[in-house]
Design an enzyme around this catalytic site. Structure first.
Site, PDB file in Angstrom:
ATOM      1  N   ASP A 251       0.822  -1.210   0.000  1.00 39.71           N
ATOM      2  CA  ASP A 251       0.000   0.000   0.000  1.00 39.71           C
ATOM      3  C   ASP A 251       0.857   1.262   0.000  1.00 39.71           C
ATOM      4  OD1 ASP A 251      -2.622   0.817  -0.221  1.00 39.71           O
ATOM      5  OD2 ASP A 251      -2.891   1.148   1.921  1.00 39.71           O
ATOM      6  N   ASP A 301      -8.985  -1.921   2.068  1.00 35.87           N
ATOM      7  CA  ASP A 301      -8.782  -1.351   3.397  1.00 35.87           C
ATOM      8  C   ASP A 301      -9.868  -1.793   4.369  1.00 35.87           C
ATOM      9  OD1 ASP A 301      -6.580   0.042   2.405  1.00 35.87           O
ATOM     10  OD2 ASP A 301      -7.815   1.718   1.737  1.00 35.87           O
TER      11      ASP A 301
END
Length: 409
Positions: A251, A301
């Protein structure tokens, strides 16, 4: 219910702005010709001179009334709704995972358990898919290609709606629904709730492809998250730690480092370039020009921390069954950590007015919270060696052979 409330609030923000007009922060309309950059900021996109003046188009847009829009209620409200919706998704998915764990093995819907090797491959495969989509959108990004990708994702979301509705009905009734028929070629049994869910999902899919409505996007997104947490499972804490660590690096690189390598933020480019339910969105503002802008949160997420928190919830269930705990203490602790990490993410995003890799904040919060709770309960070693065997038979099934053997005697 949460999706319905969010939809009503979001739609209440929709209002048309006449052509040639600009809406000020206090709601007043002015002519575009009267827009004053020294007091109102850079020219908006609907102005013929957009991009001229101090800062140009890259300058952060703020509330033209003088308040920082990001930290006004209008700026924070969309993020608040996304935070609430994502937290509810993780909590619901985790509790659902516990419910599935308590189901008898013969009726339990099988999930794909990740091993350490699978967790190591997660960020690598994710990077390949993300980069592939970026290249396709950048060099072959025709409307046909984008529509094809959108239709594929929507088709998968439709199946997720049917599966989730079947599970919801089973949870309410306390037993699985009887199959109506077996789907040819696939060989999978179809239940009534599943069929109803597929039909409803198909109708929403047609509406989404035609309108790209953000409400349908979120319905599909929530369904995707719940389906993902249900179909993928973690059996050990070590595997969960490896997965979180790998996706933490993934990420951070694709949000912060990809621009240095590829010339643009790959993660954001893909998220904005595909009109498909791969993210939750909520109207942030319709801008002074009336153009739609939104706050968004990637489904990864939600699903990734959801898998880890579901494992901790199962650990709680095991401790409760052993009567060594009186509540879902690890679940409660991890949910507070997850919500706090989202607050940190949103705060930093609003402060710097730039996209943030949510896992940069989610991963440390979850790991520190779970290890900290285990240390307080003197269960750190037990947590690290945790292994949930979802295929293990129930106690009744273990005793059955012994009973039959006794009868034979």
């Amino acid at each position: 219910a949460a999706v319905v409330v969010h939809a009503l609030v979001g739609e209440s923000m929709v209002h048309p702005i006449p052509q040639g007009k600009f809406e000020l922060g206090d709601g007043r309309l002015i002519d575009l010709a009267d827009f004053d950059p020294p007091t109102m900021g850079p020219y908006p996109k609907c102005h013929p001179r957009f991009g001229e003046g101090e800062g140009g188009p890259e300058r952060a847009a703020t509330n033209v009334a003088g308040m920082d829009f990001n930290f006004s209620w209008a700026g924070m409200q969309p993020n608040f709704h996304l935070l609430l919706l994502s937290t509810l998704c993780v909590l619901t998915g985790s509790l659902h995972a516990v419910w599935l764990l308590t189901e008898p093995p013969e009726t339990r819907e099988a999930s794909q358990l990740l091993q350490n090797e699978d967790a190591c491959w997660f960020p690598i495969l994710g990077s390949c898919v993300l980069l592939g989509l970026f290249v396709v959108l950048k060099y072959l990004g025709t409307d046909v290609i984008k529509t094809a990708i959108s239709c594929l994702v929507v088709l998968l979301a439709t199946f997720a709606v049917g599966s989730n509705l079947d599970q919801f009905v089973a949870l309410v009734r306390g037993k699985a629904s009887a199959p109506l028929f077996v789907v040819p070629l696939v060989g999978e049994a179809m239940t009534g709730p599943e069929l109803l869910g597929f039909v409803a999902g198909g109708a929403m899919a047609a509406g989404f492809v035609a309108t790209k409505n953000w409400i349908i996007n979120n319905v599909f997104g929530v369904s995707f998250c719940l389906f993902g947490i249900k179909m993928i499972g973690l059996s050990t804490y070590k595997t969960g730690t490896i997965m979180l660590a790998g996706l933490f690096v993934y990420d951070v690189f694709w949000v912060f480092g990809s621009k240095l390598v590829f010339g643009s933020n790959v993660m954001v480019s893909v998220a904005k370039g595909i009109d498909a339910p791969i993210k939750l969105i909520f109207p942030r503002s319709f801008g002074g020009c009336g153009s739609f802008s939104s706050a968004m949160l990637g489904l990864g997420d939600i699903v990734v921390p959801g898998l880890f928190i579901a494992l901790l919830a199962k650990f709680d269930a095991v401790k409760l069954a052993e009567k060594t705990a009186r509540s879902f203490t690890y679940l409660a602790t991890s949910m507070v950590a997850y919500a706090s990490s989202l607050v940190i993410t949103v705060s930093i995003k609003l402060f710097f007015n730039a996209a943030q890799p949510a896992l940069l904040y989610i991963v440390p919060c979850l790991l520190v919270a779970s290890v900290g709770r285990a240390a307080v309960r003197d269960e750190a070693k037990e947590l690290w060696e945790l292994c949930i065997n979802e295929d293990a038979p129930q106690e009744d099934s273990k005793e059955a052979p012994e009973d039959e053997h006794a009868k034979d005697k």
